[in-house]
Design an enzyme around this catalytic site. Sequence first.
Site: not given
Lengths: 541, 541
Positions: A254-255, A259, A392, A453
């Site tokens: 996003g910098r 898009i 979660r 992971y």
Amino acid sequence: MRRWNGWGDESVAYALHDDALGFLAGRIGSGAPFADAPFDAACASLAPSRLQATGLPAHIALATDAPTRLRHALGQSLPDWLRLRYGRIGTAPDGVAFPESGEDVRILLDWAAARGVSLIAHGGGTSVAGHVTAQASPRPVLTVSLARLAGMLHLDREAQLATFGAGVFGPDLEAQLRAHGYVLGHYPQSFEYSTLGGWIATRSSGQQSLRYGRIEQLFAGGRVETPRGTLEIPPFPASAAGTDLREIVLGSEGRVGIITQATVRVTMAPEYEAFHAVFFASWADGARAARALAQSRPGLSLLRLSNPVETVTMLALAGHRRLVALLERWLRLRGCGDGKCMLLLGASGTRDGARAAMRTALGTCRQYRGVHVGRKLGEKWRQGRFRNVYLRNAAWQHGYAIDTVETAVDWPRVGATMDAVEAAAADALAQYGERVHAYTHLSHLYPQGASVYSTFVYRLAGDYEEDLARWRTLKNAVSQAIVASGGTISHQHGVGLDHAPWLEAEKGAGGMAAIRAVLRHFDPDGLLNPGKLVADGEAVR
Amino acid sequence: MRRWNGWGDESVAYALHDDALGFLAGRIGSGAPFADAPFDAACASLAPSRLQATGLPAHIALATDAPTRLRHALGQSLPDWLRLRYGRIGTAPDGVAFPESGEDVRILLDWAAARGVSLIAHGGGTSVAGHVTAQASPRPVLTVSLARLAGMLHLDREAQLATFGAGVFGPDLEAQLRAHGYVLGHYPQSFEYSTLGGWIATRSSGQQSLRYGRIEQLFAGGRVETPRGTLEIPPFPASAAGTDLREIVLGSEGRVGIITQATVRVTMAPEYEAFHAVFFASWADGARAARALAQSRPGLSLLRLSNPVETVTMLALAGHRRLVALLERWLRLRGCGDGKCMLLLGASGTRDGARAAMRTALGTCRQYRGVHVGRKLGEKWRQGRFRNVYLRNAAWQHGYAIDTVETAVDWPRVGATMDAVEAAAADALAQYGERVHAYTHLSHLYPQGASVYSTFVYRLAGDYEEDLARWRTLKNAVSQAIVASGGTISHQHGVGLDHAPWLEAEKGAGGMAAIRAVLRHFDPDGLLNPGKLVADGEAVR
């Protein structure tokens, strides 16, 4: 309706049965549940908006009400969750805009630039690294939701290219393609709520990247609105014409710009798909088999190796206690006892091709004394592949936090990295007198190495500051372990806020300076998503 | 010894037999041979060197003699050849340095920066787009040969990663890997003399990229000396950590820095390899079959489809007139007459895997009425795959120029692009009252499209200015046709000098500005390979 302070839809509940809770209690002690802050209180805590729609065309919706701002204020990182659950929102964006076209985004960019307003592009808000989190700033902050740029704009069957609005969610994208007989095949665990634009901006990787590739390989071209104007990238099959502009957009978080649409490479929907499970007596055997499979490339779509603790955990959480006990007894007779590891294998494509690939792969597994248990566990994994995230929510209700970190390293470092990360987490929480239930899988396998992971389950203190401190200590420790092990700070989650301090370890000072130069070029006033990716935020100038 | 004014080694001669010459004469008229300028005269024509080694450590060799400067002055583009053959060298570098380590390159960069000396990195000098060509400049120009950075520095068998000095030639790289049972699998037609660093700097693609990938996929990391310091890129299997620095180096064409070493992803040497040929009755059938093969991905290592004129040309140049006549008669009986197209298919890997892939692929060909003619023609292609380049020398001796252009487009545009490029070449040379023998193949096939690679044979005038004018007219016309067809200006040759005017058509003004910003960041004084990639040369500031 989507949960405002947790994962997913409110109607989906993931129940932790008594056996599972007993398992966790045995590992790390019983959790002490506590009440969440109510939505209304969280809304009431927000500072008044500093934004007014003055000068913005009337057709572009700009919401400044607290509920909308709150629902776009934070992502899914653990510190984001702490803020939501404890009602300690702190900074929220001053407003949320809902452009309906690339032209609207262009207008918003120009409008924001003229007024010195910061912009945060928002897809599905699923970032676990703080990508969409607003930070305190003297400038007003406007979050730009891409939710209304979500349709399929074009499908070229001959070229197998499809163009979508960047805000399309995973399931909507796949549904639109499936209707025509195609798939993109990009299935990150966040699939249900993450978006095409978000995948591109954070270099996402899907569970079946072994067949379909990472988003880098799927993203053929697109359109990006930047403070310097519109970047239009044509979708060539390949090119040697200098710098590949797609690579400036990929991972730009996003910098560089927003898009607005992307063209992706699609594939005929597979005629056949199957997931099998194989157990190995030890991590060493499993990892050797996984490497052999990755390097011999039989043509699978999925390889996923759980370490012993993750294997035990998956079986403990699966329910079906008696069936699992039978399976474990049988596996023990076949040499797979306490240290056993589960490997999932997937094959997708034509019936003949996928079956042949699976046959070859299972043959390789046998060379490493793998015990094939058929398709049941694989099928169960497939069914739950996007449901596991809901665990979660359930764990939280019982007083447990769940967090994950991931990296990628070369094969010679895989085992040591896994051990170092798990040990770092245990040491970090020991400082608080707490234990961690840590387990790991290799989620993406390459001929050169694998992603590592790790998941951490630990008890919540029920106090915001204490829980934030625990998380911060743990995050620092595991990030340090990753960097010290020679791993990248992220294989699939991106940098955002949480990983930014660790980026220079792999990019070097020269690399960081180059990244800053690119950001400065596109966004000389530092208006776009300040503080993300590059740690010094608005000081990027 | 390597030819100074043509392709390859002096000991390798490619004879054009009478039938082949008759074939060409029938197509475009007989060529009129003329004498090449002698080496000594070309040397004598060079302006004196403006460089002195003052301040450079004695251990770094810096040659300023005319023969060495001449041998590093030009590449293999047609205008480069014209300058060499007519002895119209014009600008040559003022000297050639031969660093022996990355540290030497670092010293050279700092030394050049302090003195305002331009630097041109030089691998094998095989560029067909003017990448290594020195341009007139008020600054002295130093060519930096990477010839002495050519060893294998490290091989990690477990991670299948190998690190080489960037100046290693293709055959030396493969030989060093083969000795350990590995291959890189990167075989551009320039393989014999092109280098690893050159492949990276120009985004090269090899003939078997279908299996091994383009250099983008093979380049895992490395070291680059830039005016801003050393860029060290670690070889992660994959990463989502923001901008991928490899992508700043790939296609940077010597303007970001000098690549001194690179780590590449290697593969076990294939146990089995076979190349088959299949004929189709028409281009339409062949292209449909090629697309079906590219999109169904049976696991081949090579697909290469020649259009009717290239098919006829390959058979005419092959020699063995009677055998070819027999083959053509047999093909005609099977429906493959005048418009026939030849498809080459390669499979590499395990014996079982490669055979199964070929079986599947030949089955697909049958669906498009492909006539399989076995392995003989495929084997012949394999044997000649790096020898065909020598045809250019032979043609020149008979008064013919050979030039090539290539692009990549989506499948719906493939046929029209090929037609437009060939027609543009014919129109261009018609302005000179000359005919062109133009033929095309699809050299690299992707699910989304293909590279379109056209060869032009036409008569030389025997006059430097006239031949340069013919080439320029032709090059402009075909480049314009490529851009108008929606193709990239290069799929595998890079940009260099010759394609730079066409780059903005695909990058856009915004893309060009971004590329310039990156170059300016790394090379604020514009010392590195000025004028290449970005057209305005030293005015990049």
